[in-house]
Motif scaffolding. Structure first.
Motif, PDB file in Angstrom:
ATOM      1  N   THR A   1      28.566  39.449  90.393  1.00 47.54           N
ATOM      2  CA  THR A   1      28.522  38.026  90.709  1.00 47.54           C
ATOM      3  C   THR A   1      29.018  37.194  89.525  1.00 47.54           C
ATOM      4  O   THR A   1      29.735  36.222  89.703  1.00 47.54           O
TER       5      THR A   1
ATOM      6  N   VAL B   1      21.401  35.778  92.631  1.00 43.97           N
ATOM      7  CA  VAL B   1      21.885  36.914  93.422  1.00 43.97           C
ATOM      8  C   VAL B   1      21.216  38.202  92.952  1.00 43.97           C
ATOM      9  O   VAL B   1      20.793  39.031  93.768  1.00 43.97           O
TER      10      VAL B   1
ATOM     11  N   SER C   1      24.361  33.474  89.512  1.00 46.16           N
ATOM     12  CA  SER C   1      24.402  34.893  89.161  1.00 46.16           C
ATOM     13  C   SER C   1      22.999  35.488  89.090  1.00 46.16           C
ATOM     14  O   SER C   1      22.727  36.567  89.635  1.00 46.16           O
TER      15      SER C   1
ATOM     16  N   THR D   1      24.362  41.490  89.793  1.00 49.23           N
ATOM     17  CA  THR D   1      24.406  40.331  88.899  1.00 49.23           C
ATOM     18  C   THR D   1      25.694  40.326  88.092  1.00 49.23           C
ATOM     19  O   THR D   1      26.342  39.290  87.945  1.00 49.23           O
TER      20      THR D   1
END
Length: 172
Positions: free
Chosen positions: A143, A113, A110, A140
């Motif tokens: 994700t 990304v 997370s 984030t």
């Protein structure tokens, strides 16, 4: 060889023998013809009857398996008032074995990304710093939600559905 080396060698020998003799839990369901093996070091989630018979859950790494109980690593800093969590096998009402790297992999993915999108957008002069930050935070969060959906942690196997526990292994 001095006495100290002999004692050290004996402890290493005993440790290696006990490593081969570790106990394992086998959750078995004869109706479904399925079994799940859990050993020390596995990452699992258990639902169990807690104090005063309320439902409780623990999600952690298995530290030790005995004939009657499972001890979990409580995680975080240890203090004098905090001990390892031990659950009696007779109190287990549900379980789920999970991927060992899940507690590390989910937040790192997370975060990666979010940082990646921030820098990818940063090369584009179309967005200012605030917009870049907001887009990366949104990515984030998205994700994180996707990871929670992919790496589910809910209890999926229940003892009431015909599962029972066997303890195997140990000293021979």
């Amino acid at each position: 060889m001095n006495k100290r080396n002999v004692v050290l060698l004996i402890f290493l020998l005993i440790g290696s023998i006990s490593g081969y003799a570790q106990k394992r839990l086998i959750f078995q369901n004869d109706q479904l013809d399925e079994s799940v093996e859990i050993k020390e070091g596995d990452y699992v989630k258990f639902r169990y009857k807690g104090y005063l018979n309320q439902e409780a859950e623990v999600e952690s790494y298995v530290l030790e398996v005995t004939d009657a109980a499972v001890t979990f690593n409580p995680g975080g800093k240890k203090s004098e008032f905090r001990d390892d969590r031990t659950i009696l096998l007779s109190d287990v009402t549900g379980f789920r074995k999970m991927y060992k790297l899940r507690p590390i992999l989910a937040p790192i993915t997370s975060l990666g990304v979010g940082i990646g999108i921030y820098y990818a957008i940063g090369t584009n002069d179309q967005f200012n710093n605030t917009e870049q930050l907001l887009y990366s935070l949104g990515a984030t969060l998205g994700t994180s939600l996707l990871i929670k959906w992919v790496f589910k942690t809910d209890i999926k196997l229940k003892m009431s559905d015909g599962w029972y526990i066997r303890v195997v292994g140990g000293p021979y």
